[in-house]
Design an enzyme around this catalytic site. Structure first.
Site, PDB file in Angstrom:
ATOM      1  N   HIS A  52      -3.394  13.121 -21.655  1.00  0.00           N
ATOM      2  CA  HIS A  52      -4.662  12.632 -21.141  1.00  0.00           C
ATOM      3  C   HIS A  52      -4.657  11.109 -21.169  1.00  0.00           C
ATOM      4  O   HIS A  52      -3.896  10.478 -21.910  1.00  0.00           O
ATOM      5  CB  HIS A  52      -5.812  13.185 -21.971  1.00  0.00           C
ATOM      6  CG  HIS A  52      -6.030  14.650 -21.749  1.00  0.00           C
ATOM      7  ND1 HIS A  52      -7.099  15.320 -22.284  1.00  0.00           N
ATOM      8  CD2 HIS A  52      -5.327  15.569 -21.043  1.00  0.00           C
ATOM      9  CE1 HIS A  52      -7.052  16.594 -21.917  1.00  0.00           C
ATOM     10  NE2 HIS A  52      -5.971  16.765 -21.165  1.00  0.00           N
TER      11      HIS A  52
ATOM     12  N   GLU B  44      -6.721   8.878 -22.363  1.00  0.00           N
ATOM     13  CA  GLU B  44      -7.000   8.262 -23.663  1.00  0.00           C
ATOM     14  C   GLU B  44      -5.834   8.455 -24.630  1.00  0.00           C
ATOM     15  O   GLU B  44      -5.546   7.584 -25.456  1.00  0.00           O
ATOM     16  CB  GLU B  44      -8.323   8.761 -24.261  1.00  0.00           C
ATOM     17  CG  GLU B  44      -8.427  10.243 -24.507  1.00  0.00           C
ATOM     18  CD  GLU B  44      -8.957  11.043 -23.338  1.00  0.00           C
ATOM     19  OE1 GLU B  44      -9.809  11.916 -23.577  1.00  0.00           O
ATOM     20  OE2 GLU B  44      -8.519  10.834 -22.198  1.00  0.00           O
TER      21      GLU B  44
ATOM     22  N   CYS C 236     -11.967  15.584 -23.982  1.00  0.00           N
ATOM     23  CA  CYS C 236     -11.937  16.974 -24.409  1.00  0.00           C
ATOM     24  C   CYS C 236     -12.036  16.989 -25.943  1.00  0.00           C
ATOM     25  O   CYS C 236     -11.951  15.943 -26.590  1.00  0.00           O
ATOM     26  CB  CYS C 236     -10.652  17.657 -23.938  1.00  0.00           C
ATOM     27  SG  CYS C 236      -9.146  17.064 -24.742  1.00  0.00           S
TER      28      CYS C 236
ATOM     29  N   CYS D  82      -8.895  15.433 -27.716  1.00  0.00           N
ATOM     30  CA  CYS D  82      -8.875  13.970 -27.634  1.00  0.00           C
ATOM     31  C   CYS D  82      -9.969  13.357 -28.496  1.00  0.00           C
ATOM     32  O   CYS D  82      -9.781  12.295 -29.094  1.00  0.00           O
ATOM     33  CB  CYS D  82      -9.003  13.514 -26.190  1.00  0.00           C
ATOM     34  SG  CYS D  82      -7.505  13.805 -25.219  1.00  0.00           S
TER      35      CYS D  82
END
Length: 151
Positions: free
Chosen positions: A75, A77, A103, A106
């Site tokens: 992802h 991040e 999510c 994360c």
């Protein structure tokens, strides 16, 4: 002429970074800042040097995992946080600007590395068609300030 706010600048940059993504399902960008300075950037995609989904699987994207998510991608991040970690950059007290809310996985990492504020533009729950904004709820529950950015 009015000057743009740092929030507007960093969210616009996150949107521009998202365009670098090789994902055929979603393009997400992230900017990590501290004291109005950029400390790391990221966008979603596979680990560097592995493959590009839009080239290998241009029609359907990479294989899906058991939850219907990309099985091969990091992802946005995660990429920004990993770059900072790789370069010994402390993220304690940082602010994260991201085009899609985090999510739950994360969110746990965001909390653990000490990021104190998160601005997000679009809803992960809406994108995944799930009922709850799990990542946002987790962050708020544990004291991370979360802002749904709207210009």
């Amino acid at each position: 002429m009015s000057k743009p706010s740092f929030d507007d600048i960093y969210m616009e940059l996150a949107g521009t970074l998202a365009k670098r993504s090789h994902c055929v399902k979603a393009q997400v960008g992230a900017v990590l800042t501290k004291d109005t300075r950029i400390v790391s950037l990221g966008y979603n995609g596979p680990p560097a040097g592995t493959h590009n989904c839009d080239i290998e699987w241009p029609e359907e994207g990479c294989p899906r995992d058991s939850k219907g998510s990309c099985s091969l991608a990091l992802h946005a991040e995660q990429n920004a946080i990993l770059y900072a970690a790789k370069n010994n950059i402390s993220l304690s007290g940082c602010t994260l600007y991201i085009t899609l809310s985090p999510c739950i996985a994360c969110a746990r990492v965001i909390y653990t590395v000490g990021i104190k504020k998160v601005f997000y533009q679009h809803s992960y729950a809406s994108f995944k068609a799930i009922k709850a904004e799990e990542g946002v709820d987790f962050l708020k529950r544990f004291g991370v300030e979360v802002v749904h950015y709207q210009k």
